[in-house]
Design an enzyme around this catalytic site. Structure first.
Site, PDB file in Angstrom:
ATOM      1  N   ARG A 113       0.687   0.097   5.506  1.00  0.00           N
ATOM      2  CA  ARG A 113       1.614   0.647   4.695  1.00  0.00           C
ATOM      3  C   ARG A 113       1.145   0.766   3.180  1.00  0.00           C
ATOM      4  O   ARG A 113       0.935   1.997   2.731  1.00  0.00           O
ATOM      5  CB  ARG A 113       2.920  -0.317   4.591  1.00  0.00           C
ATOM      6  CG  ARG A 113       4.079   0.037   3.738  1.00  0.00           C
ATOM      7  CD  ARG A 113       4.082  -0.112   2.365  1.00  0.00           C
ATOM      8  NE  ARG A 113       3.807  -1.492   2.030  1.00  0.00           N
ATOM      9  CZ  ARG A 113       3.576  -1.741   0.770  1.00  0.00           C
ATOM     10  NH1 ARG A 113       3.528  -0.863  -0.372  1.00  0.00           N
ATOM     11  NH2 ARG A 113       3.223  -2.791   0.545  1.00  0.00           N
ATOM     12  N   ASP A 114       0.580  -0.531   2.584  1.00  0.00           N
ATOM     13  CA  ASP A 114       0.219  -0.307   1.332  1.00  0.00           C
ATOM     14  C   ASP A 114      -1.202   0.413   1.086  1.00  0.00           C
ATOM     15  O   ASP A 114      -1.459   1.099   0.428  1.00  0.00           O
ATOM     16  CB  ASP A 114      -0.030  -1.955   0.831  1.00  0.00           C
ATOM     17  CG  ASP A 114      -0.550  -1.995  -0.462  1.00  0.00           C
ATOM     18  OD1 ASP A 114      -0.681  -1.260  -1.296  1.00  0.00           O
ATOM     19  OD2 ASP A 114      -0.825  -3.266  -1.014  1.00  0.00           O
ATOM     20  N   HIS A 147      -5.724  -8.094  -5.323  1.00  0.00           N
ATOM     21  CA  HIS A 147      -6.352  -6.676  -5.455  1.00  0.00           C
ATOM     22  C   HIS A 147      -8.014  -7.006  -6.047  1.00  0.00           C
ATOM     23  O   HIS A 147      -8.184  -7.838  -7.158  1.00  0.00           O
ATOM     24  CB  HIS A 147      -5.757  -5.572  -6.492  1.00  0.00           C
ATOM     25  CG  HIS A 147      -4.446  -5.140  -5.715  1.00  0.00           C
ATOM     26  ND1 HIS A 147      -4.159  -3.760  -6.073  1.00  0.00           N
ATOM     27  CD2 HIS A 147      -4.100  -5.445  -4.579  1.00  0.00           C
ATOM     28  CE1 HIS A 147      -3.013  -3.442  -5.129  1.00  0.00           C
ATOM     29  NE2 HIS A 147      -2.835  -4.296  -4.287  1.00  0.00           N
ATOM     30  N   CYS A 179      -6.443   1.730  -6.057  1.00  0.00           N
ATOM     31  CA  CYS A 179      -5.603   1.156  -7.193  1.00  0.00           C
ATOM     32  C   CYS A 179      -4.945   2.575  -7.714  1.00  0.00           C
ATOM     33  O   CYS A 179      -5.469   3.444  -8.198  1.00  0.00           O
ATOM     34  CB  CYS A 179      -6.551   0.788  -8.360  1.00  0.00           C
ATOM     35  SG  CYS A 179      -5.379   0.060  -9.682  1.00  0.00           S
ATOM     36  N   ASN A 210      -6.467  -3.080  -2.722  1.00  0.00           N
ATOM     37  CA  ASN A 210      -6.316  -4.300  -2.062  1.00  0.00           C
ATOM     38  C   ASN A 210      -7.620  -4.899  -1.664  1.00  0.00           C
ATOM     39  O   ASN A 210      -8.605  -4.292  -1.228  1.00  0.00           O
ATOM     40  CB  ASN A 210      -5.661  -3.961  -0.649  1.00  0.00           C
ATOM     41  CG  ASN A 210      -4.209  -3.311  -0.833  1.00  0.00           C
ATOM     42  OD1 ASN A 210      -3.388  -4.133  -1.550  1.00  0.00           O
ATOM     43  ND2 ASN A 210      -4.141  -2.190  -0.583  1.00  0.00           N
TER      44      ASN A 210
HETATM   45 MG    MG Z   1      -1.619  -3.850  -2.637  1.00  0.00          MG
END
Ligand code: MG
Length: 306
Positions: free
Chosen positions: A17-18, A211, A242, A251
């Site tokens: 997802r992210d 992050h 980012c 991440n």
């Molecule tokens: Mg993230």
């Protein structure tokens, strides 16, 4: 301090997802499922699969139902998905997920830009989502972003993030994950944030979503570990740039976290070699090099002499 490290850490893998939602090029559903299945094979047991946001907001995740339906089910593996509102939750319920996540920012400007809502309106929306989800016997996790800093407002007040966290836990979330969304955090700041939260929130209800944009994610993770935090979010190979700095790392890479933890004798339940293989699959799925350090360097293992 290092004698107070936990014996075991729980990792929430956020790459499907992210990670993928930040990719510019469309990713086909089969590629996403290859990645998810490889993550399951590596031993990860908490995987954020997708997001049930309106497809017009995040076209990259428009196949949420299909990903949730086809992902490899294995005993002990929990799949979750983001749900911005009750419509998203209805989709998550229909897709058979056991866990969902709600998300907001501790910075008013970031929340408005990211979700088009005030923090107050987000919390009202989530009160309804959480109540519905608990009624379906689902577990609900919460993300609070910009806890270390905001791309619009600069340094943010961790006290505000704490108020939001306590409200979300009071509504029934089982854990809040604190996000260093733009990767600006440094260790003493992380210590202040964690110490503030741990005065009011049990460690098991806290997670860190760090992050590595400026190379400080593992240093910050180590501070969290020393203070008793045992849940960390991470993304294989550092998938997910980012969003405010094109090309920069986002991440924390799961391999980097697992390598550090295993090196300190902390269990994760993850097989690093299989995780590295999942990172290679991630790279082929997105078609570009990924920034994770262990992903690039490999595990620390003597080479066979010729
Ligand atoms: Mg993230």
């Amino acid at each position: 301090m290092l004698d107070r490290l936990p014996a075991r850490v729980s990792i929430v893998e956020v790459s499907p997802r992210d990670g993928l939602q930040n990719e510019a090029a469309p990713i086909d559903t089969d590629g996403k499922l290859r990645l998810v299945n490889a993550l399951v094979q590596s031993g990860l047991t908490r995987i954020e699969l997708t997001s049930f946001v309106a497809p017009r907001w995040v076209p990259q995740l428009a196949d949420a139902e299909e990903v949730a339906r086809r992902a490899l089910r294995r005993e002990g593996v929990v799949f979750s998905a983001l749900c911005p509102n009750s419509r998203g939750l209805e989709r998550a319920i229909a897709a058979g997920l056991d866990e969902v996540a709600v998300f907001l920012s501790s910075s008013e400007t970031h929340n408005k830009r990211n979700t088009n809502k005030s923090i107050k309106t987000s919390l009202e929306t989530f009160a309804e989502v959480i109540e519905m989800a608990l009624g379906e016997r689902m577990r609900v996790r919460a993300y609070i972003s910009t806890v270390w800093g905001c791309p619009y407002e600069g340094e943010t007040d961790p006290g505000r993030a704490l108020e939001i966290a306590r409200e979300l836990l009071g509504l029934g979330c089982y854990q809040v994950s604190l996000g260093d969304t733009i990767g600006v955090g440094t260790p003493l700041q992380t210590r202040r944030i964690c110490e503030l939260f741990l005065q009011h929130v049990p460690a098991e209800q806290l997670a860190l979503h760090l992050h590595d944009t400026r190379g400080t994610a593992l240093a910050n993770a180590l501070i969290g570990l020393e203070l008793g935090v045992t849940t960390f979010d991470a993304s294989v190979a550092g998938l997910g740039g980012c969003p405010y700095a094109p090309g920069a790392a986002g991440n924390l890479a799961t391999e980097d976290l697992v390598y550090m933890l295993h090196g300190m004798g902390i269990e994760t339940g993850v097989d690093l070699d299989q995780l590295i293989e999942a990172g290679r699959i991630a790279e082929t799925v997105v078609g570009r090099r990924l920034p994770g350090k262990v992903h690039q360097a490999g595990p620390n293992r003597p080479r066979n002499s010729a």
